[in-house]
Every structure is written in structure tokens, then in C-alpha cells.
Design an enzyme around this catalytic site. Structure first.
Site, PDB file in Angstrom:
ATOM      1  CG  PHE A  19      36.264  38.968  46.155  1.00  0.00           C
ATOM      2  CD1 PHE A  19      37.104  39.575  47.067  1.00  0.00           C
ATOM      3  CD2 PHE A  19      35.013  38.560  46.584  1.00  0.00           C
ATOM      4  CE1 PHE A  19      36.715  39.770  48.388  1.00  0.00           C
ATOM      5  CE2 PHE A  19      34.603  38.744  47.899  1.00  0.00           C
ATOM      6  CZ  PHE A  19      35.454  39.354  48.805  1.00  0.00           C
ATOM      7  CD  GLU A  20      38.667  36.588  39.675  1.00  0.00           C
ATOM      8  OE1 GLU A  20      39.650  37.208  39.204  1.00  0.00           O
ATOM      9  OE2 GLU A  20      38.763  35.472  40.207  1.00  0.00           O
ATOM     10  N   GLY A  21      36.958  41.798  40.069  1.00  0.00           N
ATOM     11  CA  GLY A  21      36.966  43.133  39.499  1.00  0.00           C
ATOM     12  C   GLY A  21      37.070  43.039  37.988  1.00  0.00           C
TER      13      GLY A  21
END
Length: 229
Positions: A19-21
């Protein structure tokens, strides 16, 4: 005597990374450069918020300063080191705040949540209160209320946060969080995330150290965003 610091399960780290990437603020260069996140905080690597003079570095006007703090950018290995370092404080906070036993899925989900929303928000949340009271199902549903952030000063539901909270809830309950993460933010036939009337929490992390010149080989600290239910 405090319990020893517990390692963050790989599932929890993978969820955070997914999700942070790892956006690159300048793809034309070799390394990974700082970028401006959706709520206006300069960030590098996997969600490592950049600070300057004791506060989070914000706004497009600070692009040159953000880049100067990490001259040449950072490597993927350095990004991994920053993430692991950021998770140390988050994991310690979760261990300190939670008074009931947690399995790996529950622990990983809470670390992901606190890493994103901030341990201060976890501390005052209904999620934590219900969990410590033994209401696991009620605590799981509270993840869904934390899907809002401030964009240009206005509080709004963010589809990415909605998907993340559903994935964290799934991991917390021992379900297939990867399948949940791949689903649209508002899939047909499923209950939408809690309405904007849920009491929100501050915008994003808050804890991190500023590098002096070259990219850090060792981890820093951390921050976070959002609004509390």
C-alpha cells in the site's frame, strides 16, 4: 519488566509495502527520489516521511529542499532499511498499548495500521479500547472507520485508505488480505466504508529523522496521517 520487542511478521511488512508503494519522485535518475504524498508530505521510499527542523516537510514549494536532504536519492536496499527502522518504533508502540495476546495476523495488522495512522491515534481509538476489552470482532470492524485523510485542507474518504483498512481487517481476522486488497474500494454488494460522520483523526504520521547529507544506511524514525473515528 517490558516484553521483548516482537518482530513484525512478513505478512504485515508485505501489506505495508503493497500500500505504501515505493514511488520515485524522479524516474529519470538512477536511485529513488523524494515525492509528495497525497496529503502533501514529502516522502521517500516506502512511506518514510521527511522531516526538517523538527517538523514534517510539506508542500510543493519545498521540492528542492526535500531533494537536497537526500542528494542522489536512495537505493532500494536503503529504502528497505528505512522501512525496517520506522517499524521498530511502531512495533514497540503496539506492544506497549495492547494488553491482550495477539496472533501474528492481528499483530501485523495493528502495526500496519499504526504505521499509517500513527500510534497516537491507535492509543485513543475505539479499536484499541474494544480489543483490550476482548471484543475482537468489534475491534476488527473499527479498522474500516479510518479511511479518511485531509486533501487540500478538506477531510475526505480516500479509496486507497478504504482498500488498505479492509486488507488490514482481513489480516487481523486471519482472512486472505491479498484478495481483499485487490478488490475495488467500493465493491458492488458490499457495505461501503463508514460515513464521514465518524470522528476523524490527524493527517499522517509523525516521527522521523532528517538525514544530514548522504542517504542513510541506517533506519530513521517516523510519522503518519489521518483522522480518528
Amino acid at each position: 519488566m517490558p516484553a521483548p520487542l516482537r518482530d513484525v511478521p512478513e505478512d504485515g511488512i508485505e501489506l505495508i509495502q503493497s500500500f505504501e508503494g515505493i514511488p520515485d519522485g524522479d524516474p529519470s535518475t538512477v536511485n529513488i527520489d523524494a515525492y509528495l504524498d497525497p496529503v502533501g508530505i514529502w516522502t521517500i521510499g516506502w512511506g518514510h516521511a521527511i522531516t526538517h527542523q523538527g517538523g514534517l516537510l510539506r508542500g510543493p514549494q519545498n521540492k528542492a529542499l526535500a531533494r537536497s536532504l537526500y542528494p542522489g536519492g536512495i537505493t532500494r536496499a536503503q529504502a528497505q532499511a528505512l522501512l525496517r527502522g520506522d517499524l521498530v518504533d511502531t512495533a514497540a508502540a503496539v506492544g506497549r498499548l495492547v494488553t491482550v495476546d495477539l496472533d501474528d495476523g492481528q499483530y501485523g495488522a495493528l502495526v500496519s495500521f499504526a504505521f499509517n495512522a500513527g500510534s497516537g491515534n491507535l492509543a485513543k481509538s475505539t479499536l484499541l479500547r474494544l480489543l483490550n476489552a476482548g471484543d475482537v470482532a468489534g475491534a476488527a470492524d473499527q479498522f474500516l472507520a479510518w479511511n479518511k485523510g485531509r486533501v487540500n485542507g478538506a477531510l475526505q474518504v480516500l479509496p486507497g485508505l478504504t482498500r488498505r483498512r479492509r486488507a488490514e481487517r482481513a489480516l487481523f481476522l486471519g482472512e486472505d488480505w491479498r484478495a481483499v486488497a485487490r478488490a475495488p474500494a467500493t465493491p458492488r454488494g458490499r457495505r461501503a466504508a463508514p460515513p464521514a460522520t465518524a470522528r476523524p483523526a490527524p493527517t499522517r504520521r509523525a516521527r522521523t529523522t532528517t538525514p544530514k547529507a548522504r542517504p542513510p544506511a541506517a533506519p530513521g524514525k517516523r510519522r503518519r496521517r489521518q483522522t480518528a473515528p
